[in-house]
Design a protein around this motif. Structure first.
Motif, PDB file in Angstrom:
ATOM      1  N   VAL A   2       0.844  -1.188   0.000  1.00  0.00           N
ATOM      2  CA  VAL A   2       0.000   0.000   0.000  1.00  0.00           C
ATOM      3  C   VAL A   2       0.884   1.245   0.000  1.00  0.00           C
ATOM      4  CG1 VAL A   2      -1.940  -1.122   1.157  1.00  0.00           C
ATOM      5  CG2 VAL A   2      -0.193   0.000   2.514  1.00  0.00           C
ATOM      6  N   ALA A   3       0.305   2.354  -0.393  1.00  0.00           N
ATOM      7  CA  ALA A   3       1.045   3.612  -0.395  1.00  0.00           C
ATOM      8  C   ALA A   3       1.291   4.077   1.037  1.00  0.00           C
ATOM      9  CB  ALA A   3       0.278   4.671  -1.167  1.00  0.00           C
ATOM     10  N   ALA A   4       2.296   4.910   1.228  1.00  0.00           N
ATOM     11  CA  ALA A   4       2.696   5.356   2.566  1.00  0.00           C
ATOM     12  C   ALA A   4       1.583   6.085   3.305  1.00  0.00           C
ATOM     13  CB  ALA A   4       3.930   6.254   2.464  1.00  0.00           C
ATOM     14  N   ASP A   5       0.722   6.775   2.597  1.00  0.00           N
ATOM     15  CA  ASP A   5      -0.329   7.518   3.286  1.00  0.00           C
ATOM     16  C   ASP A   5      -1.685   6.808   3.273  1.00  0.00           C
ATOM     17  OD1 ASP A   5      -0.203   8.009   0.565  1.00  0.00           O
ATOM     18  OD2 ASP A   5      -1.052  10.009   0.707  1.00  0.00           O
ATOM     19  N   ASP A   6      -1.721   5.542   2.816  1.00  0.00           N
ATOM     20  CA  ASP A   6      -2.948   4.754   2.877  1.00  0.00           C
ATOM     21  C   ASP A   6      -3.230   4.326   4.310  1.00  0.00           C
ATOM     22  OD1 ASP A   6      -3.418   4.903   0.188  1.00  0.00           O
ATOM     23  OD2 ASP A   6      -2.740   2.870  -0.266  1.00  0.00           O
ATOM     24  N   LYS A   7      -4.487   4.083   4.597  1.00  0.00           N
ATOM     25  CA  LYS A   7      -4.906   3.549   5.893  1.00  0.00           C
ATOM     26  C   LYS A   7      -5.628   2.243   5.637  1.00  0.00           C
ATOM     27  CE  LYS A   7      -5.255   8.119   7.890  1.00  0.00           C
ATOM     28  NZ  LYS A   7      -6.102   9.158   8.431  1.00  0.00           N
ATOM     29  N   VAL A   8      -5.387   1.242   6.484  1.00  0.00           N
ATOM     30  CA  VAL A   8      -5.998  -0.073   6.344  1.00  0.00           C
ATOM     31  C   VAL A   8      -6.813  -0.352   7.601  1.00  0.00           C
ATOM     32  CG1 VAL A   8      -5.546  -2.543   6.088  1.00  0.00           C
ATOM     33  CG2 VAL A   8      -4.081  -0.887   4.918  1.00  0.00           C
ATOM     34  N   SER A   9      -8.052  -0.797   7.436  1.00  0.00           N
ATOM     35  CA  SER A   9      -8.901  -1.171   8.560  1.00  0.00           C
ATOM     36  C   SER A   9      -9.291  -2.631   8.416  1.00  0.00           C
ATOM     37  CB  SER A   9     -10.171  -0.329   8.600  1.00  0.00           C
ATOM     38  OG  SER A   9      -9.860   1.001   8.921  1.00  0.00           O
ATOM     39  N   THR A  37     -12.273  -3.469  15.544  1.00  0.00           N
ATOM     40  CA  THR A  37     -11.587  -3.048  14.328  1.00  0.00           C
ATOM     41  C   THR A  37     -10.144  -2.676  14.645  1.00  0.00           C
ATOM     42  OG1 THR A  37     -13.654  -2.173  13.431  1.00  0.00           O
ATOM     43  CG2 THR A  37     -11.630  -1.404  12.405  1.00  0.00           C
ATOM     44  N   VAL A  38      -9.242  -3.081  13.765  1.00  0.00           N
ATOM     45  CA  VAL A  38      -7.831  -2.690  13.856  1.00  0.00           C
ATOM     46  C   VAL A  38      -7.583  -1.703  12.723  1.00  0.00           C
ATOM     47  CG1 VAL A  38      -5.445  -3.481  13.705  1.00  0.00           C
ATOM     48  CG2 VAL A  38      -7.167  -4.939  14.774  1.00  0.00           C
ATOM     49  N   ASN A  39      -7.079  -0.517  13.065  1.00  0.00           N
ATOM     50  CA  ASN A  39      -6.747   0.504  12.079  1.00  0.00           C
ATOM     51  C   ASN A  39      -5.233   0.622  11.987  1.00  0.00           C
ATOM     52  OD1 ASN A  39      -9.467   1.421  11.485  1.00  0.00           O
ATOM     53  ND2 ASN A  39      -9.472   2.126  13.598  1.00  0.00           N
ATOM     54  N   ILE A  40      -4.726   0.558  10.776  1.00  0.00           N
ATOM     55  CA  ILE A  40      -3.281   0.588  10.543  1.00  0.00           C
ATOM     56  C   ILE A  40      -2.958   1.788   9.665  1.00  0.00           C
ATOM     57  CG2 ILE A  40      -1.307  -0.685   9.617  1.00  0.00           C
ATOM     58  CD1 ILE A  40      -3.115  -3.234   9.970  1.00  0.00           C
ATOM     59  N   LYS A  41      -1.986   2.586  10.102  1.00  0.00           N
ATOM     60  CA  LYS A  41      -1.548   3.737   9.306  1.00  0.00           C
ATOM     61  C   LYS A  41      -0.057   3.950   9.536  1.00  0.00           C
ATOM     62  CE  LYS A  41      -2.429   7.279  12.728  1.00  0.00           C
ATOM     63  NZ  LYS A  41      -2.953   8.597  12.968  1.00  0.00           N
ATOM     64  N   ARG A  42       0.522   4.763   8.713  1.00  0.00           N
ATOM     65  CA  ARG A  42       1.940   5.082   8.824  1.00  0.00           C
ATOM     66  C   ARG A  42       2.196   5.834  10.127  1.00  0.00           C
ATOM     67  NH1 ARG A  42       5.631   8.245   4.379  1.00  0.00           N
ATOM     68  NH2 ARG A  42       7.551   8.144   5.567  1.00  0.00           N
ATOM     69  N   SER A  43       3.275   5.473  10.785  1.00  0.00           N
ATOM     70  CA  SER A  43       3.663   6.148  12.010  1.00  0.00           C
ATOM     71  C   SER A  43       4.241   7.523  11.695  1.00  0.00           C
ATOM     72  CB  SER A  43       4.716   5.320  12.752  1.00  0.00           C
ATOM     73  OG  SER A  43       5.201   6.012  13.879  1.00  0.00           O
ATOM     74  N   LYS A  44       4.121   8.428  12.641  1.00  0.00           N
ATOM     75  CA  LYS A  44       4.754   9.746  12.469  1.00  0.00           C
ATOM     76  C   LYS A  44       6.245   9.669  12.786  1.00  0.00           C
ATOM     77  CE  LYS A  44       3.428  11.330  17.082  1.00  0.00           C
ATOM     78  NZ  LYS A  44       2.716  12.353  17.843  1.00  0.00           N
ATOM     79  N   TYR A  45       6.699   8.526  13.289  1.00  0.00           N
ATOM     80  CA  TYR A  45       8.106   8.335  13.652  1.00  0.00           C
ATOM     81  C   TYR A  45       8.834   7.535  12.575  1.00  0.00           C
ATOM     82  CZ  TYR A  45       6.199   9.607  18.179  1.00  0.00           C
ATOM     83  OH  TYR A  45       5.547  10.248  19.193  1.00  0.00           O
TER      84      TYR A  45
END
Length: 68
Positions: A2-9, A37-45
């Motif tokens: 997935v792209a870096a700014d995509d979010k996966v649920s 629900t588990v939400n996955i997104k890119r970390s700010k770190y």
């Protein structure tokens, strides 16, 4: 992939065995139940990976199997 700014649920559905164990980096385990629900997104770190050898993953794996 997935792209870096995509979010996966991921939502836990119903079924015969409606509980799931989520493993985070093999260190932390969380039991989830139906409807959660588990939400996955890119970390700010960011992190830096340090390579300590010129060997690649498969070179190391080959070495381990030959010495087993």
């Amino acid at each position: 992939v997935v792209a870096a700014d995509d979010k996966v649920s991921i939502k836990i559905g119903d079924g015969p065995d409606n509980s799931v164990v989520l493993s985070l980096d093999g260190q932390k385990f969380i039991t989830l139940s139906e409807g959660q629900t588990v939400n996955i997104k890119r970390s700010k770190y960011d992190t830096t990976i340090i390579k300590t050898t010129n060997l690649g993953f498969y070179d190391i794996l080959r070495h381990k199997f030959h010495n087993a």
